[in-house]
Enzyme design. Structure first.
Site, PDB file in Angstrom:
ATOM      1  N   ASN A  34       0.790  -1.271  -0.092  1.00 44.01           N
ATOM      2  CA  ASN A  34       0.002  -0.043   0.009  1.00 44.01           C
ATOM      3  C   ASN A  34       0.763   1.209  -0.095  1.00 44.01           C
ATOM      4  OD1 ASN A  34      -2.259  -1.456   0.051  1.00 44.01           O
ATOM      5  ND2 ASN A  34      -2.877  -1.394   1.917  1.00 44.01           N
ATOM      6  N   SER A  82     -14.745   8.089  -5.543  1.00 48.68           N
ATOM      7  CA  SER A  82     -13.746   7.894  -4.332  1.00 48.68           C
ATOM      8  C   SER A  82     -13.671   9.259  -3.649  1.00 48.68           C
ATOM      9  CB  SER A  82     -12.584   7.398  -4.759  1.00 48.68           C
ATOM     10  OG  SER A  82     -12.004   8.238  -5.978  1.00 48.68           O
ATOM     11  N   LEU A  83     -12.964   9.369  -2.548  1.00 49.78           N
ATOM     12  CA  LEU A  83     -12.476  10.675  -1.841  1.00 49.78           C
ATOM     13  C   LEU A  83     -11.289  11.082  -2.030  1.00 49.78           C
ATOM     14  CD1 LEU A  83     -14.206   9.526   1.719  1.00 49.78           C
ATOM     15  CD2 LEU A  83     -15.141  10.949  -0.198  1.00 49.78           C
ATOM     16  N   LYS A 106     -12.428   4.907   8.020  1.00 48.32           N
ATOM     17  CA  LYS A 106     -12.496   4.469   6.666  1.00 48.32           C
ATOM     18  C   LYS A 106     -12.103   3.182   6.729  1.00 48.32           C
ATOM     19  CE  LYS A 106     -10.454   5.857   2.174  1.00 48.32           C
ATOM     20  NZ  LYS A 106     -10.055   4.299   1.947  1.00 48.32           N
ATOM     21  N   LYS A 298      -5.479   9.486   5.741  1.00 54.21           N
ATOM     22  CA  LYS A 298      -4.751   8.064   5.739  1.00 54.21           C
ATOM     23  C   LYS A 298      -3.479   8.608   6.777  1.00 54.21           C
ATOM     24  CE  LYS A 298      -4.736   5.358   2.438  1.00 54.21           C
ATOM     25  NZ  LYS A 298      -4.369   4.537   1.227  1.00 54.21           N
ATOM     26  N   CYS A 387      15.863 -26.005  -2.813  1.00 54.48           N
ATOM     27  CA  CYS A 387      15.240 -25.911  -1.644  1.00 54.48           C
ATOM     28  C   CYS A 387      16.082 -25.752  -0.425  1.00 54.48           C
ATOM     29  CB  CYS A 387      13.970 -27.085  -1.583  1.00 54.48           C
ATOM     30  SG  CYS A 387      12.975 -27.112  -0.160  1.00 54.48           S
ATOM     31  N   CYS A 412       9.986 -33.817  -0.475  1.00 47.98           N
ATOM     32  CA  CYS A 412      10.668 -32.886   0.218  1.00 47.98           C
ATOM     33  C   CYS A 412      10.352 -32.981   1.766  1.00 47.98           C
ATOM     34  CB  CYS A 412      10.406 -31.514  -0.242  1.00 47.98           C
ATOM     35  SG  CYS A 412      11.140 -30.226   0.767  1.00 47.98           S
TER      36      CYS A 412
END
Length: 652
Positions: A34, A82-83, A106, A298, A387, A412
């Protein structure tokens, strides 16, 4: 930067942000954090303002994506915008000026519009792309906390957020053994749950709905938003928490909200500030993208710089190997943090991570540790060719344009250990005293090669009791648990096998559909499975593919030779069928709340996390407690019973 170069950058950013948003809103993967998305969005907006060049597909112009699903669609009467957003409290003060406002959470879920007529819920539509949404009326009718009938007879239109709590998110993910199939965050889980074609699945996921706006109510007039919300709440709806603020008090209010974030069970990604005066709000109008009467705030993520020490590669039962960043410990939001999940190879590569790099870390929504950015970008970290557990070949695979790493060795050790760990877990065969580390030792010693070997451990008694940390008493306790597990139910056995997508709840549904007949269950066809509510074509095909493997059928035969199966229905009566319980406070008659929850569910009842009008009983040994659950139960007239009173109901 030259003008053409800036335009090229804009084109690059639009493509990247749209791809990230599509994956986030429509899928189960994430290709960036984000924090990174917000930074790139801000860069794009600044470049557009500077150059006057805005692409038709820019996320600063368009709201959302076209929805791809089989749900019917409907155009909204007015676009759902949207805001505009800010991370600056001073900007909130300037926005308010001398007016009063309402500050609220929110929430990070899926926006819905509900319509009631003549006191009944007649329609529910998702936000969709802002212009056209999906009709999800049947699903909304099974949301955990909304009334389907209300005393108000006029037409009522509400807007709100459907969400899934963190605790419910963890519960559902805990039932999914395939690491790659687990949901990445509550919002993705909620999006999938709300948009199901079968509302039985929606009901099982305990979706909650929080109203944040009254769109219209015929024959009703209000002067302020706070009056609207008080009236909506009086009808039985759950509303988003709000605080009335002015420019002088908003900073303190933001501080109060921020202190609650870490304790909240619901996901939120900031706050919303709206003018309280409705007439004034209407007079402001809107821009092409944003309404002028509200703004989003935010959180300013608390970040810290640190040194990346290594990338740890964590193997799972399915062979998926996930990267985890290990860095020098830093303090964030009051706790020490030293590791963060990177989710997949694509994100690791986009961050250009390398050992010794200086990185900036933060907690997404003040909770989940994430890497914000890499300041050094050496890019020296690469997916291992071998691995980390078995040393065999790995392979990078592209799934929905996201790169993930798999171990290609079917034998494995990590896969084996995780398989045995699931088999002995509480909801499976419930064998106590068998840790992952212990079983790993026994696999290496050759004691365990398939699940049925757990019932044959007595053949290795001498070697086991001589092992460090495993004396005669420990051995006896373990074997007592193993012997107890020999008598079990079809549901537990089916879940214990680790079939892709088959969690505890789905195992119960399948067992019931085939009346507990293990032969019918193991030879079920995809057609038969898809006829069961809650099972789709992908899950059905994975199930059939699992049992099509001769080795799996052979291992099941070996297990069946060691155990005795009983149908769950024959063990206990469904005395709580149709009843919903909430548990709070300490328990005395049971080991813990989970044991009490299992006791109720085995007898047909349901256990919810919060008290609502749908609750039949609140179990609390302290009837005089001042807890919020007790208070709500008393307000709604829901019986508060002790464990003794509860157990008396079983024997009535």
């Amino acid at each position: 930067m030259e003008n053409q170069t800036k335009k090229d950058r804009i084109t690059e950013l639009v493509e990247l942000l749209n791809k990230a948003r599509y994956v986030y809103e429509q899928g189960d993967q994430e290709i960036m954090t984000n924090y990174e998305y917000d930074a790139l969005y801000d860069e794009l907006a600044a470049l557009e303002e500077e150059t006057g060049y805005v692409m038709a597909q820019s996320p600063t112009v368009n709201v959302g994506y076209e929805v791809l699903s089989e749900l019917p669609k409907e155009r909204h009467v007015a676009p759902m915008l949207s805001l505009d957003k800010t991370k600056d409290v001073e900007a909130l003060k300037a926005f308010l000026g001398d007016k009063e406002g309402l500050l609220s959470w929110k929430m990070d879920g899926l926006t819905n519009v509900l319509t009631y007529q003549n006191g009944e819920l007649v329609k529910a539509v998702t936000r969709g792309n802002g212009e056209i949404g999906e009709i999800i009326t049947n699903n909304a009718k099974v949301y955990k906390n909304i009334p389907v009938k209300i005393p108000y007879q006029g037409e009522l239109v509400l807007r709100g957020e459907s969400i899934i709590t963190y605790s419910e998110f963890e519960r559902i993910n805990s039932e999914i053994e395939d690491v790659n199939a687990k949901y990445k965050n509550p919002r993705n889980l909620c999006s999938g749950s709300v948009r199901q074609l079968n509302n039985k699945v929606t009901a099982e996921r305990n979706v909650l709905f929080y109203v944040f706006a009254l769109i219209s109510a015929s024959d009703m007039e209000f002067a302020t938003r706070s009056e609207e919300m008080a009236w909506v709440k009086s009808l039985g709806f759950t509303c988003v928490e709000q605080k009335k603020v002015t420019a002088d008090t908003i900073e303190e209010a933001v501080g109060c909200f921020s202190e609650k974030v870490a304790e909240n069970d619901f996901p939120s990604d900031g706050l919303v500030l709206s003018f309280d005066d409705l007439e004034y709000s209407k007079s402001l109008g809107r821009t092409a993208k944003f309404p002028r009467d509200s703004i989003a705030f935010k959180w300013k993520d608390e970040t810290a710089k640190t040194k990346l020490l290594e990338i740890e590669w964590s193997a799972s039962r399915t062979g998926l190997i996930n990267p985890v960043a290990i860095f020098e410990p830093v303090e964030l939001e009051g706790t020490s943090v030293s590791r963060a999940s990177i989710h997949n190879v694509s994100i690791m590569e986009s961050l250009k991570l390398g050992t010794g790099d200086e990185i900036e870390v933060y907690k997404a929504n003040m909770i989940i540790p994430q890497i914000a950015r890499n300041l050094t970008k050496s890019g020296t970290c690469k997916p291992p060719c071998r691995c980390p557990v078995c040393g065999e070949k790995t392979e990078v695979v592209a799934e929905s344009d996201v790169k993930v790493l798999y171990c290609m060795n079917p034998d494995c050790l990590a896969k084996k250990v995780k398989t045995f760990t699931l088999f002995v877990s509480r909801d499976a065969m419930n064998m106590e005293g068998l840790s992952e580390a212990t079983m790993e030792k026994w696999i290496n010693e050759g004691f365990l090669s398939e699940p049925a070997d757990l019932f044959r451990l007595s053949a290795h008694k001498e070697a086991i009791v001589s092992m460090e940390g495993f004396g005669e008493k420990s051995y006896e306790n373990m074997m007592a648990s193993v012997e107890k597990a020999r008598t079990t139910t079809v549901e537990r056995l089916l879940y214990s096998l680790g079939i892709p997508g088959i969690g505890v709840a789905t195992a119960k549904v399948i067992a019931k559909a085939f009346d507990g007949d293990i032969e019918k269950i193991r030879h079920a066809t995809a057609v038969e499975l898809t006829e069961i509510n809650g099972i789709g074509e992908v899950m059905a095909q994975d199930y059939v593919t699992y049992f099509a493997e001769g080795k799996k059928q052979e291992q099941l035969d070996h297990i069946l030779a060691e155990i005795k199966l009983e149908k769950a229905e024959s063990l206990v009566a469904a005395v709580f069928d149709g009843k919903t319980f909430v548990i709070t406070g300490s328990v005395l008659q049971f080991k813990n709340r989970n044991e009490l929850k299992a006791f109720i569910e085995e007898r047909g009842g349901k256990v919810a996390g919060s008290v609502s009008r749908n609750t039949d009983y609140l179990i609390n040994n302290d009837n005089m407690s001042s807890s919020s659950k007790n208070k709500t139960a008393k307000e709604l007239g829901i019986p508060i019973i002790t464990e003794e009173e509860f157990l008396a109901m079983v024997t009535e």
